[in-house]
Write a protein that holds these residues in place. Sequence first.
Motif, PDB file in Angstrom:
ATOM      1  N   VAL A 121     -14.609   5.037   0.370  1.00 14.62           N
ATOM      2  CA  VAL A 121     -13.263   5.818   0.135  1.00 14.62           C
ATOM      3  C   VAL A 121     -12.483   4.879  -0.736  1.00 14.62           C
ATOM      4  N   ALA A 122     -12.207   4.903  -2.023  1.00 18.66           N
ATOM      5  CA  ALA A 122     -11.327   4.277  -2.749  1.00 18.66           C
ATOM      6  C   ALA A 122      -9.665   4.612  -2.784  1.00 18.66           C
ATOM      7  N   LEU A 123      -8.912   3.722  -2.781  1.00 19.86           N
ATOM      8  CA  LEU A 123      -7.430   4.358  -2.541  1.00 19.86           C
ATOM      9  C   LEU A 123      -6.448   3.277  -3.328  1.00 19.86           C
ATOM     10  N   ASP A 124      -5.351   3.911  -3.828  1.00 19.28           N
ATOM     11  CA  ASP A 124      -4.446   3.294  -4.483  1.00 19.28           C
ATOM     12  C   ASP A 124      -3.036   4.016  -4.416  1.00 19.28           C
ATOM     13  N   ILE A 125      -1.930   3.576  -4.128  1.00 20.97           N
ATOM     14  CA  ILE A 125      -0.696   4.181  -3.913  1.00 20.97           C
ATOM     15  C   ILE A 125       0.234   4.073  -5.287  1.00 20.97           C
ATOM     16  N   GLU A 126       1.187   5.053  -5.286  1.00 18.47           N
ATOM     17  CA  GLU A 126       2.130   5.045  -6.363  1.00 18.47           C
ATOM     18  C   GLU A 126       3.307   5.370  -5.700  1.00 18.47           C
ATOM     19  N   THR A 127       4.418   4.698  -6.020  1.00 11.01           N
ATOM     20  CA  THR A 127       5.677   4.687  -5.213  1.00 11.01           C
ATOM     21  C   THR A 127       6.908   5.230  -6.440  1.00 11.01           C
ATOM     22  N   ILE A 128       7.965   5.588  -5.679  1.00 20.26           N
ATOM     23  CA  ILE A 128       9.211   5.331  -6.273  1.00 20.26           C
ATOM     24  C   ILE A 128      10.198   4.784  -5.559  1.00 20.26           C
ATOM     25  N   SER A 129      11.124   4.186  -6.331  1.00 18.63           N
ATOM     26  CA  SER A 129      12.062   2.967  -5.687  1.00 18.63           C
ATOM     27  C   SER A 129      13.139   3.796  -5.090  1.00 18.63           C
ATOM     28  N   THR A 130      14.067   3.167  -4.056  1.00 20.29           N
ATOM     29  CA  THR A 130      15.099   3.648  -3.425  1.00 20.29           C
ATOM     30  C   THR A 130      16.217   2.683  -3.718  1.00 20.29           C
ATOM     31  N   PHE A 198      -7.931  -2.542  -4.516  1.00 18.59           N
ATOM     32  CA  PHE A 198      -7.820  -3.550  -5.643  1.00 18.59           C
ATOM     33  C   PHE A 198      -6.546  -4.378  -5.252  1.00 18.59           C
ATOM     34  N   LYS A 199      -6.434  -5.307  -4.792  1.00 20.13           N
ATOM     35  CA  LYS A 199      -5.528  -6.225  -4.645  1.00 20.13           C
ATOM     36  C   LYS A 199      -4.292  -5.336  -3.742  1.00 20.13           C
ATOM     37  N   GLY A 200      -5.127  -4.744  -2.610  1.00 17.08           N
ATOM     38  CA  GLY A 200      -4.200  -3.842  -1.705  1.00 17.08           C
ATOM     39  C   GLY A 200      -3.522  -4.091  -0.697  1.00 17.08           C
ATOM     40  N   ASP A 201      -3.121  -5.378  -0.579  1.00 15.19           N
ATOM     41  CA  ASP A 201      -1.941  -5.701   0.492  1.00 15.19           C
ATOM     42  C   ASP A 201      -0.919  -4.902   0.099  1.00 15.19           C
ATOM     43  N   PHE A 202      -0.357  -4.632  -0.974  1.00 16.89           N
ATOM     44  CA  PHE A 202       0.820  -3.718  -0.914  1.00 16.89           C
ATOM     45  C   PHE A 202       0.408  -2.455  -0.749  1.00 16.89           C
ATOM     46  N   ASP A 203      -0.683  -1.773  -0.820  1.00 20.26           N
ATOM     47  CA  ASP A 203      -0.847  -0.412  -0.256  1.00 20.26           C
ATOM     48  C   ASP A 203      -0.917  -0.358   1.140  1.00 20.26           C
ATOM     49  N   TYR A 204      -1.644  -1.301   1.615  1.00 21.57           N
ATOM     50  CA  TYR A 204      -1.799  -1.414   3.305  1.00 21.57           C
ATOM     51  C   TYR A 204      -0.449  -1.599   3.851  1.00 21.57           C
ATOM     52  N   ASP A 233     -14.700  -0.463   7.601  1.00 24.81           N
ATOM     53  CA  ASP A 233     -14.600  -1.779   6.738  1.00 24.81           C
ATOM     54  C   ASP A 233     -13.759  -1.565   5.595  1.00 24.81           C
ATOM     55  N   TRP A 234     -12.755  -2.367   5.494  1.00 23.18           N
ATOM     56  CA  TRP A 234     -11.867  -2.522   4.558  1.00 23.18           C
ATOM     57  C   TRP A 234     -12.229  -3.584   3.469  1.00 23.18           C
ATOM     58  N   THR A 235     -12.679  -3.217   2.130  1.00 25.60           N
ATOM     59  CA  THR A 235     -12.850  -4.281   1.008  1.00 25.60           C
ATOM     60  C   THR A 235     -11.806  -4.270   0.063  1.00 25.60           C
ATOM     61  N   ASN A 236     -11.079  -5.536   0.156  1.00 22.39           N
ATOM     62  CA  ASN A 236      -9.929  -5.648  -0.784  1.00 22.39           C
ATOM     63  C   ASN A 236     -10.395  -6.679  -1.956  1.00 22.39           C
ATOM     64  N   LEU A 237     -10.553  -5.916  -2.850  1.00 26.46           N
ATOM     65  CA  LEU A 237     -11.278  -6.514  -4.318  1.00 26.46           C
ATOM     66  C   LEU A 237     -10.101  -7.346  -4.639  1.00 26.46           C
ATOM     67  N   ASP A 238     -10.218  -8.666  -4.862  1.00 27.11           N
ATOM     68  CA  ASP A 238      -9.358  -9.809  -5.113  1.00 27.11           C
ATOM     69  C   ASP A 238      -9.592 -10.609  -6.353  1.00 27.11           C
ATOM     70  N   PRO A 239     -10.324 -10.433  -7.384  1.00 28.65           N
ATOM     71  CA  PRO A 239     -10.601 -11.221  -8.373  1.00 28.65           C
ATOM     72  C   PRO A 239      -9.580 -11.964  -9.286  1.00 28.65           C
ATOM     73  N   TRP A 240      -9.706 -12.838 -10.077  1.00 26.80           N
ATOM     74  CA  TRP A 240      -8.674 -13.506 -11.078  1.00 26.80           C
ATOM     75  C   TRP A 240      -8.171 -12.197 -11.763  1.00 26.80           C
ATOM     76  N   GLY A 241      -6.982 -12.340 -12.156  1.00 30.19           N
ATOM     77  CA  GLY A 241      -6.495 -11.265 -13.074  1.00 30.19           C
ATOM     78  C   GLY A 241      -6.178  -9.836 -12.563  1.00 30.19           C
ATOM     79  N   SER A 242      -5.707  -9.005 -13.489  1.00 31.76           N
ATOM     80  CA  SER A 242      -5.401  -7.373 -13.233  1.00 31.76           C
ATOM     81  C   SER A 242      -6.616  -6.832 -13.328  1.00 31.76           C
ATOM     82  N   LEU A 243      -6.369  -5.493 -12.872  1.00 31.57           N
ATOM     83  CA  LEU A 243      -7.641  -4.562 -12.902  1.00 31.57           C
ATOM     84  C   LEU A 243      -8.153  -4.591 -14.341  1.00 31.57           C
TER      85      LEU A 243
END
Length: 331
Positions: A121-130, A198-204, A233-243
């Motif tokens: 299962v892949a995941l990514d969050i989108e947010t609004i600012s408060t 992908f660089k999912g520390d923010f999501d987590y 098992d959580w795989t947090n892909l963290d290569p150089w650069g953006s997606l």
Amino acid sequence: MNIPQTTKDNITDGETISIAAQVLQHRTFDDGNTQVQLQDIEGQEFLLKIWDGDLPDFEFRENEWILLEDALGDIYNENVNVGSNYGDIQVTYLESPPSSVDRDEPDDTATDSTEQTGGVVALDIETISTVPEAEFEFDNSDHLELLCIGVGYAPYQGAPGTSRTLFRSGTTDVSEAALLQQFCDYVESHTPSHLVTFKGDFDYQHLIGRAERLSEIEPDLSTRVRGLFTEHDWTNLDPWGSLEDNADVSKTHWDIYEHSLTPAEWRKDHPRFDGDPDDPIVYNVDVPYFGQRYLEFTEQPESGHREQRALHELLRHYTVADIDPLFELLD
């Protein structure tokens, strides 16, 4: 029945087509519109968009083959879709796949791979600012709320994934908690062995952080969300650069959707945007503004049906575009 041998390559913008396809996934949104992910006889994927009321009595079943007649081609920026043609489309089930479809015997190696690696299962969050952008702190879960969560599933590592976007249904804390519950339901129902970000520390951090802040509404929500990351098992892909530096990411163009927003109005003074304010591509800094406007319409759906539908599709496309490449990067 004489089954047409047309494929995705034969779809032309604004012209009708008859085409046989296999249903991969479908979803009906809150506004009554339906999107169906299809695969043609050559294995190429495309979308069928059905507007509310255009096909009221047909029930789509995943993995079944169907025949579309008088579907309307819809192509923009190389994205190939077909639409319900103002209700003139006809859809019927086929008793079996077209004879031209390659039906090889199951691959035992692939089966073994599934058993060994489990689902993904892949995941990514989108947010609004408060808070105002100048005050925004990335690690503070009080400075944001969840807007939507992109998710996708592949039966085993190396297999292509099928993605979707889970949307919050309103502006209240209850609606945000329900989104997190929906996310947990999705992961648990697919019983994956792996989660991938992908660089999912923010999501987590903010999945956990928002769940904690909603504990008065759903006392067990934080434990449930945490459990997803400890029980798989959580795989947090963290290569150089953006997606975009590492994968082919489908661009979302805000100017093709019917809405009343002008990104240049917030981009010109945004502390994290240094590009052309009139650039037609949606960027991460734009999502909170589009998202806030979308949520406003969820509280008054009758006043903005067309614009709400457009913003829903814009945000859905943007979110799924960040999920689809993760399966390839994981391979």
